[in-house]
Scaffold this active site. Structure first.
Site, PDB file in Angstrom:
ATOM      1  N   GLU A  26      -8.379   6.283  -6.962  1.00 33.71           N
ATOM      2  CA  GLU A  26      -7.864   6.146  -5.609  1.00 33.71           C
ATOM      3  C   GLU A  26      -6.410   5.717  -5.707  1.00 33.71           C
ATOM      4  OE1 GLU A  26     -10.433   3.326  -3.744  1.00 33.71           O
ATOM      5  OE2 GLU A  26     -12.092   4.736  -3.631  1.00 33.71           O
ATOM      6  N   LEU A  66      10.867  -0.964   5.210  1.00 30.25           N
ATOM      7  CA  LEU A  66      10.739   0.395   4.697  1.00 30.25           C
ATOM      8  C   LEU A  66      12.061   1.147   4.762  1.00 30.25           C
ATOM      9  CD1 LEU A  66       7.379   1.387   6.409  1.00 30.25           C
ATOM     10  CD2 LEU A  66       7.726   0.697   4.022  1.00 30.25           C
ATOM     11  N   GLU A  80      18.015  -3.462   7.595  1.00 32.44           N
ATOM     12  CA  GLU A  80      16.987  -4.508   7.681  1.00 32.44           C
ATOM     13  C   GLU A  80      17.613  -5.889   7.835  1.00 32.44           C
ATOM     14  OE1 GLU A  80      13.793  -4.453   8.102  1.00 32.44           O
ATOM     15  OE2 GLU A  80      13.487  -2.302   7.850  1.00 32.44           O
ATOM     16  N   PRO A 101       1.558  -1.223  -9.102  1.00 32.21           N
ATOM     17  CA  PRO A 101       1.452   0.082  -9.759  1.00 32.21           C
ATOM     18  C   PRO A 101       0.052   0.473 -10.217  1.00 32.21           C
ATOM     19  CG  PRO A 101       2.482  -1.508 -11.228  1.00 32.21           C
ATOM     20  CD  PRO A 101       2.342  -2.175  -9.889  1.00 32.21           C
ATOM     21  N   GLY A 102      -0.908  -0.420 -10.099  1.00 32.32           N
ATOM     22  CA  GLY A 102      -2.267  -0.059 -10.472  1.00 32.32           C
ATOM     23  C   GLY A 102      -2.895   0.952  -9.526  1.00 32.32           C
ATOM     24  N   GLU A 106       4.545   2.733  -4.276  1.00 30.82           N
ATOM     25  CA  GLU A 106       5.672   2.152  -3.555  1.00 30.82           C
ATOM     26  C   GLU A 106       6.631   1.459  -4.515  1.00 30.82           C
ATOM     27  OE1 GLU A 106       6.548  -1.072   0.010  1.00 30.82           O
ATOM     28  OE2 GLU A 106       4.902  -1.431  -1.379  1.00 30.82           O
ATOM     29  N   GLU A 128       8.204 -10.029  15.272  1.00 31.75           N
ATOM     30  CA  GLU A 128       8.371 -11.399  15.759  1.00 31.75           C
ATOM     31  C   GLU A 128       8.838 -12.214  14.552  1.00 31.75           C
ATOM     32  OE1 GLU A 128       5.327 -14.945  16.833  1.00 31.75           O
ATOM     33  OE2 GLU A 128       4.852 -12.987  17.679  1.00 31.75           O
TER      34      GLU A 128
END
Length: 167
Positions: A26, A66, A80, A101-102, A106, A128
């Site tokens: 997964e 992001l 940001e 990384p497992g 990202e 908020e």
């Protein structure tokens, strides 16, 4: 849907995509992000406190977010910082790393902000945020005793800040 490489897409959302590879692994495909280390003239570290739905509590972390489509990591870091703290700055890329990384691809780009100046962009509608300027030793102490429960960016930035302040 399974492609020729043996990957099945289980979920495809706005920020993440969940894949099953070879009917075994997964994998989360996640948009890349930035985090910002900023110190004021007194050596305090810029942090933000904000509610995080995924963990069900408020966290204290380095300003982060992001990378939007079409943005470079540096542009995202500047945006940001403006949205979360009302500051703009010169940015220096310190490092980049995988958040987990497992199972997730990202990457987080960690920038150091210098020559900060006031410059505010509107916060996202769902944010908020409380701006905090904390001594790096206080951030580290909070990480040790569990009163600061941020992300890996908080740990990385705090360790770097303590190293820099101690020079």
């Amino acid at each position: 849907m399974t492609d020729t490489a043996g990957t099945t897409i289980l979920y495809d959302g706005h920020i993440v995509r969940l894949e099953l590879q070879d009917n075994k692994w997964e994998t989360v495909r996640h948009r890349d992000a930035v985090a910002i280390l900023a110190l004021d003239d007194q050596g305090r570290m810029l942090c933000v406190r904000q509610p995080r739905r995924a963990v069900g509590c408020k966290t204290v972390e380095a300003p982060a977010g992001l990378i939007d489509d079409g943005e470079t990591p540096e542009q995202a870091a500047r945006r940001e910082l403006q949205e979360e703290a009302g500051l703009d700055a010169d940015m220096e890329l310190l490092t980049r790393f995988y958040s987990s990384p497992g199972f997730c691809d990202e990457q987080i780009y960690l920038f150091r902000a210098s020559n900060t100046r006031e410059s505010r962009l509107p916060q996202d509608d769902d944010e908020e945020i409380e701006v905090l300027w904390l001594p790096p030793a206080e951030v580290l102490s909070g990480l040790r005793d569990g009163t600061v429960t941020g992300s890996c960016t908080t740990v990385t930035a705090a360790l770097y800040a303590v190293q820099e302040v101690g020079r």
